[in-house]
Design a protein around this motif. Structure first.
Motif, PDB file in Angstrom:
ATOM      1  N   PHE A  29      37.428  41.963  43.637  1.00  0.00           N
ATOM      2  CA  PHE A  29      37.629  43.195  42.885  1.00  0.00           C
ATOM      3  C   PHE A  29      37.117  44.403  43.674  1.00  0.00           C
ATOM      4  O   PHE A  29      37.781  45.439  43.731  1.00  0.00           O
ATOM      5  N   VAL A  30      35.969  44.269  44.299  1.00  0.00           N
ATOM      6  CA  VAL A  30      35.421  45.362  45.099  1.00  0.00           C
ATOM      7  C   VAL A  30      36.361  45.668  46.273  1.00  0.00           C
ATOM      8  O   VAL A  30      36.649  46.829  46.568  1.00  0.00           O
ATOM      9  N   ILE A  31      36.866  44.639  46.912  1.00  0.00           N
ATOM     10  CA  ILE A  31      37.798  44.822  48.018  1.00  0.00           C
ATOM     11  C   ILE A  31      39.079  45.509  47.543  1.00  0.00           C
ATOM     12  O   ILE A  31      39.544  46.473  48.155  1.00  0.00           O
ATOM     13  N   ALA A  32      39.643  45.033  46.457  1.00  0.00           N
ATOM     14  CA  ALA A  32      40.884  45.613  45.941  1.00  0.00           C
ATOM     15  C   ALA A  32      40.693  47.058  45.521  1.00  0.00           C
ATOM     16  O   ALA A  32      41.550  47.914  45.790  1.00  0.00           O
ATOM     17  N   THR A  33      39.589  47.367  44.883  1.00  0.00           N
ATOM     18  CA  THR A  33      39.328  48.738  44.451  1.00  0.00           C
ATOM     19  C   THR A  33      39.196  49.663  45.650  1.00  0.00           C
ATOM     20  O   THR A  33      39.744  50.765  45.657  1.00  0.00           O
ATOM     21  N   GLY A  34      38.492  49.218  46.667  1.00  0.00           N
ATOM     22  CA  GLY A  34      38.291  50.048  47.850  1.00  0.00           C
ATOM     23  C   GLY A  34      39.529  50.236  48.691  1.00  0.00           C
ATOM     24  O   GLY A  34      39.712  51.275  49.326  1.00  0.00           O
ATOM     25  N   PRO A  93      40.675  57.207  45.071  1.00  0.00           N
ATOM     26  CA  PRO A  93      39.591  57.959  44.428  1.00  0.00           C
ATOM     27  C   PRO A  93      38.268  57.191  44.320  1.00  0.00           C
ATOM     28  O   PRO A  93      37.206  57.798  44.222  1.00  0.00           O
ATOM     29  N   LEU A  94      38.315  55.875  44.345  1.00  0.00           N
ATOM     30  CA  LEU A  94      37.088  55.074  44.243  1.00  0.00           C
ATOM     31  C   LEU A  94      36.680  54.442  45.575  1.00  0.00           C
ATOM     32  O   LEU A  94      35.817  53.557  45.605  1.00  0.00           O
ATOM     33  N   GLN A 106      34.909  55.657  48.166  1.00  0.00           N
ATOM     34  CA  GLN A 106      33.504  55.875  48.521  1.00  0.00           C
ATOM     35  C   GLN A 106      32.570  55.013  47.677  1.00  0.00           C
ATOM     36  O   GLN A 106      31.618  54.426  48.190  1.00  0.00           O
ATOM     37  N   LYS A 107      32.839  54.940  46.389  1.00  0.00           N
ATOM     38  CA  LYS A 107      32.008  54.130  45.482  1.00  0.00           C
ATOM     39  C   LYS A 107      32.111  52.649  45.849  1.00  0.00           C
ATOM     40  O   LYS A 107      31.116  51.930  45.879  1.00  0.00           O
ATOM     41  N   ALA A 108      33.337  52.176  46.129  1.00  0.00           N
ATOM     42  CA  ALA A 108      33.530  50.770  46.493  1.00  0.00           C
ATOM     43  C   ALA A 108      32.832  50.441  47.806  1.00  0.00           C
ATOM     44  O   ALA A 108      32.250  49.358  47.946  1.00  0.00           O
ATOM     45  N   GLU A 109      32.875  51.364  48.773  1.00  0.00           N
ATOM     46  CA  GLU A 109      32.170  51.144  50.037  1.00  0.00           C
ATOM     47  C   GLU A 109      30.664  51.035  49.811  1.00  0.00           C
ATOM     48  O   GLU A 109      30.005  50.176  50.397  1.00  0.00           O
ATOM     49  N   ALA A 110      30.126  51.893  48.959  1.00  0.00           N
ATOM     50  CA  ALA A 110      28.690  51.865  48.676  1.00  0.00           C
ATOM     51  C   ALA A 110      28.295  50.557  47.994  1.00  0.00           C
ATOM     52  O   ALA A 110      27.277  49.945  48.344  1.00  0.00           O
ATOM     53  N   VAL A 111      29.095  50.117  47.036  1.00  0.00           N
ATOM     54  CA  VAL A 111      28.810  48.861  46.339  1.00  0.00           C
ATOM     55  C   VAL A 111      28.911  47.684  47.312  1.00  0.00           C
ATOM     56  O   VAL A 111      28.079  46.780  47.305  1.00  0.00           O
TER      57      VAL A 111
END
Length: 84
Positions: free
Chosen positions: A23-28, A33-34, A36-41
């Motif tokens: 999910f983190v990979i797909a979001t990033g 728009p997400l 930067q947030k996905a990279e940080a997570v």
């Protein structure tokens, strides 16, 4: 959802950890728009360990996967077709 993943990924069951990582990979990679947030997570959760049994399967590291998509300028670009 990214914040929930960040807080609970390492305490979840194997299948859930694997899905959260994806999910983190797909979001990033697919929702700019997400990014930067996905990279940080992804950097915060680090390497996710999932017991895959006696298979050669590996869990991708989300931070390097997202970074690779950024370098190849593929963020937000979806595949034109799915091959099954």
């Amino acid at each position: 959802m990214l914040e929930k993943v960040e807080q609970t990924i390492h305490n979840a069951k194997n299948g859930v950890r694997y899905s959260m990582n994806n999910f983190v990979i797909a979001t990033g990679t697919y929702y700019p728009p997400l990014l930067q947030k996905a990279e940080a997570v992804a950097k915060k959760i680090g390497t996710v360990y999932v017991d895959m049994g006696d298979t050669a399967c590996k869990v991708p590291v989300a931070s390097s996967y997202i970074e690779k998509a950024v370098q190849m300028d593929r963020v937000g670009k979806k595949r034109k077709r799915a091959i099954c």
